[in-house]
Design a protein around this motif. Structure first.
Motif, mmCIF file in Angstrom:
data_model
loop_
_atom_site.group_PDB
_atom_site.id
_atom_site.type_symbol
_atom_site.label_atom_id
_atom_site.label_comp_id
_atom_site.label_asym_id
_atom_site.label_seq_id
_atom_site.Cartn_x
_atom_site.Cartn_y
_atom_site.Cartn_z
ATOM 1 N N UNK A 120 0.845 -1.198 0.000
ATOM 2 C CA UNK A 120 0.000 0.000 0.000
ATOM 3 C C UNK A 120 0.884 1.252 0.000
ATOM 4 N N UNK A 121 1.942 1.226 0.787
ATOM 5 C CA UNK A 121 2.863 2.366 0.818
ATOM 6 C C UNK A 121 3.514 2.564 -0.552
ATOM 7 N N UNK A 122 3.855 1.467 -1.207
ATOM 8 C CA UNK A 122 4.446 1.558 -2.546
ATOM 9 C C UNK A 122 3.468 2.162 -3.540
ATOM 10 N N UNK A 123 2.208 1.765 -3.451
ATOM 11 C CA UNK A 123 1.190 2.332 -4.345
ATOM 12 C C UNK A 123 1.012 3.822 -4.107
ATOM 13 N N UNK A 124 1.036 4.226 -2.859
ATOM 14 C CA UNK A 124 0.897 5.654 -2.542
ATOM 15 C C UNK A 124 2.064 6.461 -3.101
ATOM 16 N N UNK A 125 3.272 5.919 -2.944
ATOM 17 C CA UNK A 125 4.453 6.609 -3.488
ATOM 18 C C UNK A 125 4.374 6.698 -5.009
ATOM 19 N N UNK A 154 0.383 -4.789 -7.680
ATOM 20 C CA UNK A 154 -0.886 -5.488 -7.400
ATOM 21 C C UNK A 154 -0.759 -6.997 -7.596
ATOM 22 N N UNK A 155 0.117 -7.416 -8.488
ATOM 23 C CA UNK A 155 0.344 -8.851 -8.682
ATOM 24 C C UNK A 155 0.921 -9.522 -7.447
ATOM 25 N N UNK A 156 1.565 -8.747 -6.599
ATOM 26 C CA UNK A 156 2.179 -9.284 -5.370
ATOM 27 C C UNK A 156 1.164 -9.516 -4.257
ATOM 28 N N UNK A 157 -0.035 -8.960 -4.419
ATOM 29 C CA UNK A 157 -1.068 -9.129 -3.379
ATOM 30 C C UNK A 157 -1.609 -10.528 -3.338
ATOM 31 N N UNK A 189 1.682 6.719 -6.844
ATOM 32 C CA UNK A 189 0.660 7.704 -7.193
ATOM 33 C C UNK A 189 1.213 9.130 -7.079
ATOM 34 N N UNK A 190 1.974 9.364 -6.031
ATOM 35 C CA UNK A 190 2.564 10.691 -5.843
ATOM 36 C C UNK A 190 3.526 11.023 -6.981
ATOM 37 N N UNK A 191 4.313 10.040 -7.402
ATOM 38 C CA UNK A 191 5.220 10.262 -8.525
ATOM 39 C C UNK A 191 4.453 10.624 -9.785
ATOM 40 N N UNK A 192 3.342 9.939 -10.016
ATOM 41 C CA UNK A 192 2.515 10.220 -11.210
ATOM 42 C C UNK A 192 1.894 11.608 -11.124
ATOM 43 N N UNK A 193 1.369 11.957 -9.965
ATOM 44 C CA UNK A 193 0.719 13.264 -9.796
ATOM 45 C C UNK A 193 1.701 14.413 -9.979
ATOM 46 N N UNK A 194 2.978 14.160 -9.704
ATOM 47 C CA UNK A 194 4.001 15.190 -9.873
ATOM 48 C C UNK A 194 4.638 15.142 -11.264
ATOM 49 N N UNK A 195 4.067 14.309 -12.136
ATOM 50 C CA UNK A 195 4.586 14.129 -13.496
ATOM 51 C C UNK A 195 6.045 13.690 -13.529
ATOM 52 N N UNK A 196 6.437 12.920 -12.528
ATOM 53 C CA UNK A 196 7.797 12.396 -12.497
ATOM 54 C C UNK A 196 7.906 11.072 -13.243
ATOM 55 N N UNK A 197 6.752 10.429 -13.464
ATOM 56 C CA UNK A 197 6.689 9.233 -14.295
ATOM 57 C C UNK A 197 5.488 9.378 -15.228
ATOM 58 N N UNK A 198 5.538 8.669 -16.341
ATOM 59 C CA UNK A 198 4.443 8.749 -17.312
ATOM 60 C C UNK A 198 3.271 7.872 -16.856
ATOM 61 N N UNK A 219 1.054 2.734 -14.835
ATOM 62 C CA UNK A 219 0.197 1.553 -15.006
ATOM 63 C C UNK A 219 1.006 0.255 -14.925
ATOM 64 N N UNK A 220 2.184 0.266 -15.548
ATOM 65 C CA UNK A 220 3.028 -0.933 -15.536
ATOM 66 C C UNK A 220 3.465 -1.283 -14.117
ATOM 67 N N UNK A 221 3.958 -0.297 -13.389
ATOM 68 C CA UNK A 221 4.456 -0.535 -12.029
ATOM 69 C C UNK A 221 3.303 -0.880 -11.093
#
Length: 64
Positions: A33-38, A61-64, A40-49, A54-56
């Motif tokens: 969950x912490x990884x997903x939040x991080x 989610x596959x690890x759940x 999301x933050x990277x995406x919202x800051x346009x640091x990743x496409x 979606x890939x990451x």
């Protein structure tokens, strides 16, 4: 144990290890969950496409 506590008090308050001092480790689900939040933050800051996001996200989610 009493002797150790007496020595600790006499030498400036050294703490004797107790079970209550152990830190709680996050569960694997909490880590994900912490990884997903991080991510999301990277995406919202346009640091990743969106594509990278979606890939990451799918990998996490596959690890759940």
């Amino acid at each position: 144990m009493e002797l150790e506590n007496s020595r600790a008090k006499a030498s400036g308050g050294i703490t004797v290890n107790t079970a209550s001092e152990e830190k709680r480790q996050p569960s694997p689900e909490e880590d994900l969950v912490a990884s997903l939040r991080k991510l999301k933050a990277l995406r919202e800051q346009d640091l990743i496409s969106q594509e990278e996001f979606e890939k990451k996200k799918a990998e996490i989610l596959d690890k759940l």
